[in-house]
Enzyme design. Sequence first.
Site, PDB file in Angstrom:
ATOM      1  N   HIS A  72      16.971  47.228 -14.516  1.00 35.09           N
ATOM      2  CA  HIS A  72      17.176  47.185 -16.024  1.00 35.09           C
ATOM      3  C   HIS A  72      15.792  47.582 -16.262  1.00 35.09           C
ATOM      4  O   HIS A  72      14.615  47.682 -16.388  1.00 35.09           O
ATOM      5  CB  HIS A  72      17.525  46.024 -16.492  1.00 35.09           C
ATOM      6  CG  HIS A  72      18.967  44.798 -16.044  1.00 35.09           C
ATOM      7  ND1 HIS A  72      19.146  44.383 -16.896  1.00 35.09           N
ATOM      8  CD2 HIS A  72      19.303  45.595 -15.197  1.00 35.09           C
ATOM      9  CE1 HIS A  72      20.353  44.133 -16.792  1.00 35.09           C
ATOM     10  NE2 HIS A  72      20.553  44.202 -15.577  1.00 35.09           N
ATOM     11  N   TYR A 201      17.352  38.852 -25.497  1.00 37.51           N
ATOM     12  CA  TYR A 201      17.267  37.549 -26.104  1.00 37.51           C
ATOM     13  C   TYR A 201      17.567  37.444 -27.554  1.00 37.51           C
ATOM     14  O   TYR A 201      16.425  37.811 -27.981  1.00 37.51           O
ATOM     15  CB  TYR A 201      15.077  37.762 -25.601  1.00 37.51           C
ATOM     16  CG  TYR A 201      15.589  37.278 -24.317  1.00 37.51           C
ATOM     17  CD1 TYR A 201      15.199  38.723 -22.875  1.00 37.51           C
ATOM     18  CD2 TYR A 201      14.713  36.446 -23.266  1.00 37.51           C
ATOM     19  CE1 TYR A 201      14.825  38.847 -21.844  1.00 37.51           C
ATOM     20  CE2 TYR A 201      14.579  36.508 -22.204  1.00 37.51           C
ATOM     21  CZ  TYR A 201      14.884  37.639 -21.578  1.00 37.51           C
ATOM     22  OH  TYR A 201      13.675  37.613 -19.825  1.00 37.51           O
ATOM     23  N   PRO A 293      11.942  29.357 -18.682  1.00 34.57           N
ATOM     24  CA  PRO A 293      12.017  30.691 -18.180  1.00 34.57           C
ATOM     25  C   PRO A 293      11.742  31.755 -19.067  1.00 34.57           C
ATOM     26  O   PRO A 293      12.866  32.465 -18.667  1.00 34.57           O
ATOM     27  CB  PRO A 293      13.480  30.113 -17.392  1.00 34.57           C
ATOM     28  CG  PRO A 293      13.803  28.667 -18.229  1.00 34.57           C
ATOM     29  CD  PRO A 293      12.102  27.936 -17.884  1.00 34.57           C
ATOM     30  N   LYS A 297       9.199  34.518 -15.493  1.00 39.23           N
ATOM     31  CA  LYS A 297       8.123  34.392 -14.467  1.00 39.23           C
ATOM     32  C   LYS A 297       7.697  33.493 -13.219  1.00 39.23           C
ATOM     33  O   LYS A 297       7.655  33.985 -12.227  1.00 39.23           O
ATOM     34  CB  LYS A 297       6.757  34.180 -15.082  1.00 39.23           C
ATOM     35  CG  LYS A 297       6.251  35.319 -16.482  1.00 39.23           C
ATOM     36  CD  LYS A 297       6.182  36.830 -15.186  1.00 39.23           C
ATOM     37  CE  LYS A 297       6.170  37.835 -16.979  1.00 39.23           C
ATOM     38  NZ  LYS A 297       6.246  39.045 -16.173  1.00 39.23           N
ATOM     39  N   TYR A 385       6.112  41.481 -19.838  1.00 37.90           N
ATOM     40  CA  TYR A 385       7.731  41.212 -19.212  1.00 37.90           C
ATOM     41  C   TYR A 385       7.560  42.190 -17.496  1.00 37.90           C
ATOM     42  O   TYR A 385       7.858  41.248 -16.595  1.00 37.90           O
ATOM     43  CB  TYR A 385       8.867  41.566 -20.083  1.00 37.90           C
ATOM     44  CG  TYR A 385      10.298  41.371 -19.795  1.00 37.90           C
ATOM     45  CD1 TYR A 385      10.839  39.760 -20.201  1.00 37.90           C
ATOM     46  CD2 TYR A 385      11.052  42.218 -19.437  1.00 37.90           C
ATOM     47  CE1 TYR A 385      11.350  39.492 -19.700  1.00 37.90           C
ATOM     48  CE2 TYR A 385      12.001  41.872 -19.002  1.00 37.90           C
ATOM     49  CZ  TYR A 385      12.624  40.614 -19.282  1.00 37.90           C
ATOM     50  OH  TYR A 385      13.276  39.611 -18.283  1.00 37.90           O
TER      51      TYR A 385
HETATM   52  P1  RFL Z   1      11.336  25.760  -5.391  1.00 38.79           P
HETATM   53  O1  RFL Z   1      12.764  27.085  -5.575  1.00 38.79           O
HETATM   54  O2  RFL Z   1      11.907  24.973  -5.938  1.00 38.79           O
HETATM   55  O3  RFL Z   1      11.609  25.372  -3.748  1.00 38.79           O
HETATM   56  C1  RFL Z   1      10.577  24.190  -2.972  1.00 38.79           C
HETATM   57  C2  RFL Z   1      12.182  23.991  -2.399  1.00 38.79           C
HETATM   58  O4  RFL Z   1      10.997  22.625  -1.440  1.00 38.79           O
HETATM   59  C3  RFL Z   1      11.534  21.718  -0.843  1.00 38.79           C
HETATM   60  N1  RFL Z   1      11.000  20.863  -1.134  1.00 38.79           N
HETATM   61  C4  RFL Z   1      10.889  20.098   0.263  1.00 38.79           C
HETATM   62  N2  RFL Z   1      11.250  20.425   1.424  1.00 38.79           N
HETATM   63  C5  RFL Z   1       9.992  19.119   2.596  1.00 38.79           C
HETATM   64  N3  RFL Z   1       9.503  18.167   1.633  1.00 38.79           N
HETATM   65  C6  RFL Z   1       9.556  17.395   0.891  1.00 38.79           C
HETATM   66  N4  RFL Z   1       8.864  16.670   0.229  1.00 38.79           N
HETATM   67  C7  RFL Z   1      10.075  18.815  -0.431  1.00 38.79           C
HETATM   68  N5  RFL Z   1      10.697  18.828  -1.473  1.00 38.79           N
HETATM   69  C8  RFL Z   1      11.252  19.745  -1.662  1.00 38.79           C
HETATM   70  C9  RFL Z   1      12.986  22.011  -1.743  1.00 38.79           C
HETATM   71  O5  RFL Z   1      14.278  21.630  -1.128  1.00 38.79           O
HETATM   72  C10 RFL Z   1      13.101  23.513  -1.917  1.00 38.79           C
HETATM   73  O6  RFL Z   1      13.863  24.182  -1.402  1.00 38.79           O
HETATM   74  O7  RFL Z   1       9.904  26.376  -5.709  1.00 38.79           O
HETATM   75  P2  RFL Z   1       9.320  28.131  -5.254  1.00 38.79           P
HETATM   76  O8  RFL Z   1       9.564  28.566  -3.824  1.00 38.79           O
HETATM   77  O9  RFL Z   1       7.578  27.552  -5.510  1.00 38.79           O
HETATM   78  O10 RFL Z   1       9.645  29.472  -5.878  1.00 38.79           O
HETATM   79  C11 RFL Z   1      10.429  28.689  -7.504  1.00 38.79           C
HETATM   80  C12 RFL Z   1      10.869  29.188  -8.205  1.00 38.79           C
HETATM   81  O11 RFL Z   1      12.031  28.253  -7.186  1.00 38.79           O
HETATM   82  C13 RFL Z   1      11.096  29.297  -9.316  1.00 38.79           C
HETATM   83  O12 RFL Z   1       9.603  29.296 -10.095  1.00 38.79           O
HETATM   84  C14 RFL Z   1      12.141  30.421  -9.929  1.00 38.79           C
HETATM   85  O13 RFL Z   1      13.163  29.845 -10.088  1.00 38.79           O
HETATM   86  C15 RFL Z   1      11.771  30.146 -11.705  1.00 38.79           C
HETATM   87  N6  RFL Z   1      13.093  31.242 -12.622  1.00 38.79           N
HETATM   88  C16 RFL Z   1      12.685  31.926 -12.634  1.00 38.79           C
HETATM   89  N7  RFL Z   1      11.841  32.556 -11.819  1.00 38.79           N
HETATM   90  C17 RFL Z   1      11.991  34.138 -12.092  1.00 38.79           C
HETATM   91  O14 RFL Z   1      10.886  34.692 -11.631  1.00 38.79           O
HETATM   92  N8  RFL Z   1      12.844  34.688 -13.059  1.00 38.79           N
HETATM   93  C18 RFL Z   1      13.631  34.643 -13.688  1.00 38.79           C
HETATM   94  O15 RFL Z   1      14.286  35.241 -14.118  1.00 38.79           O
HETATM   95  C19 RFL Z   1      13.818  32.927 -13.534  1.00 38.79           C
HETATM   96  N9  RFL Z   1      14.778  32.216 -14.174  1.00 38.79           N
HETATM   97  C20 RFL Z   1      14.083  29.579 -13.341  1.00 38.79           C
HETATM   98  C21 RFL Z   1      14.712  30.855 -14.056  1.00 38.79           C
HETATM   99  C22 RFL Z   1      13.732  28.739 -13.175  1.00 38.79           C
HETATM  100  C23 RFL Z   1      15.182  28.146 -13.608  1.00 38.79           C
HETATM  101  N10 RFL Z   1      15.664  27.255 -13.637  1.00 38.79           N
HETATM  102  C24 RFL Z   1      16.321  26.488 -12.902  1.00 38.79           C
HETATM  103  C25 RFL Z   1      14.080  25.969 -13.619  1.00 38.79           C
HETATM  104  C26 RFL Z   1      16.040  30.088 -14.301  1.00 38.79           C
HETATM  105  C27 RFL Z   1      16.441  28.565 -14.740  1.00 38.79           C
HETATM  106  C28 RFL Z   1      17.416  28.353 -15.151  1.00 38.79           C
HETATM  107  C1  PHB Z   2      18.918  34.498 -15.260  1.00 37.14           C
HETATM  108  O1  PHB Z   2      19.239  35.594 -15.117  1.00 37.14           O
HETATM  109  O2  PHB Z   2      18.445  33.377 -15.129  1.00 37.14           O
HETATM  110  C2  PHB Z   2      17.852  34.769 -16.611  1.00 37.14           C
HETATM  111  C3  PHB Z   2      17.560  36.036 -17.157  1.00 37.14           C
HETATM  112  C4  PHB Z   2      16.183  36.423 -17.676  1.00 37.14           C
HETATM  113  C5  PHB Z   2      15.113  34.682 -17.841  1.00 37.14           C
HETATM  114  C6  PHB Z   2      15.570  33.934 -17.130  1.00 37.14           C
HETATM  115  C7  PHB Z   2      16.410  33.595 -16.926  1.00 37.14           C
HETATM  116  O3  PHB Z   2      13.949  34.891 -18.943  1.00 37.14           O
END
Ligand code: RFL
Ligand code: PHB
Length: 389
Positions: A72, A201, A293, A297, A385
């Site tokens: 994108h 957005y 989110p 980041k 961004y």
């Molecule tokens: P995770 O992905 O939470 O993984 C942690 C893992 O640890 C396990 N765990 C354990 N394992 C052993 N013993 C225990 N006691 C444990 N407790 C937990 C869990 O089962 C899991 O598998 O952390 P990590 O690796 O630091 O990664 C972080 C990312 O997942 C998170 O920051 C992103 O998803 C945030 N996020 C976004 N980030 C972006 O860079 N770009 C995006 O577009 C974006 N969109 C989002 C998002 C997060 C969202 N939610 C659901 C909060 C959109 C959403 C809706």
């Molecule tokens: C997503 O596709 O889940 C998404 C994209 C952009 C954002 C957050 C989430 O800022």
Amino acid sequence: MRTQVAIIGAGPAGLLLSHLLHLQGISSVVLDTRSRADIDATIRAGVLEQGTMDVLSAAGVGDRMRKEGALHHGFELAFGGKRHRIDLLGLTGKSITVYPQHEVLKDLIAARLAAQGQILFEVSDVALHEVSSTTPYVTFTHGGEASRIDADFIAGCDGYHGVSRPSMPDQAKRQDYQKIYPFGWFGILVESAPSSEELIYAQHDRGFALVSTRSPTVQRLYFQCDPKDNVDNWSDDRIWAELHGRLENHDGWKLKEGKIFQKNIIGMRSFVSAPMQAGRLFLAGDAAHIVPPTGAKGLNLAVSDVKVLAQGLEQFYRSGSETLLQGYGEQALKRIWRAECFSWTMTRLLHTFADHTPFEREMQRAELENIVNSPALATALAENYVGAF
Ligand code: RFL
Ligand code: PHB
């Protein structure tokens, strides 16, 4: 069992760290409480910065991302009845890729298993021991049996609700920085073609909305909601009415509807816990920090944390020097605070705050107008961004 680095958590941070270490000849074992199928199916982030793509490509896990991810070159800000394009490529020379987090995880798991990497899924009772010594170890239950891994280092990559952060020594000296927002995001996955070539957005009096995508046939949409609301209160018709109302302007653009096959509500917080290291325990990713989110980041920060941590561990095993390792937290936190600032700025700019006065609402609108009318401000937003600096 003995390994060089015991990694708690098989999310993006833990799996990528394990793979980066493997490429440097450093052994690790990854533990996760969830099953592989659960991890593969968790729908989360979508936006990857160029720097994240570069790390994944250099680690040899970028083939599918480059083939199937969608590049994108811009996104749109919608407010006041109009849409305004932020030309990421034109303003910064960089673009972002939309490639779902669970696909990144599938690629990392496949790479780890192909290299005989050890990932133990569905463990329980994970506990960290003697992390201030040079002989830390982890105990857990796996397949009904009590187990133990002795390691040189422990990497806490187990997300916000994990055990690693509470296992940091000197809890009394820890500083947690936190902001909880009075709203959440209602997220849906929809079977349909994309409504827009780029992410939208939208700021609207009824609340924020976001048009994102997962693939040519699956779309990801979000709208601001009460974090305590329940998905059962939202029929498909009610969801579409809300999204149409917040997203459609006077320019004839229409949101495409489709079959909604997943609904969820997520809370929003900003959070940083410092320091990120103590003795032989290092935190990375969501275990140490959370961003709302809106700035996309979180996953990108997890990747940049483990890149720095892997460099420190590589230096230690190559030369015995702990210089990079000792500076890990400080270096990682510089980028984390900037991403916290950007995520907070985007959140503040685009959401409706119930306690805002009419004056504050006008200030929010004027700030958006300033951005789309000033190349300097639009460039600053675009740089943040894409993660240009
Ligand atoms: P995770 O992905 O939470 O993984 C942690 C893992 O640890 C396990 N765990 C354990 N394992 C052993 N013993 C225990 N006691 C444990 N407790 C937990 C869990 O089962 C899991 O598998 O952390 P990590 O690796 O630091 O990664 C972080 C990312 O997942 C998170 O920051 C992103 O998803 C945030 N996020 C976004 N980030 C972006 O860079 N770009 C995006 O577009 C974006 N969109 C989002 C998002 C997060 C969202 N939610 C659901 C909060 C959109 C959403 C809706
Ligand atoms: C997503 O596709 O889940 C998404 C994209 C952009 C954002 C957050 C989430 O800022």
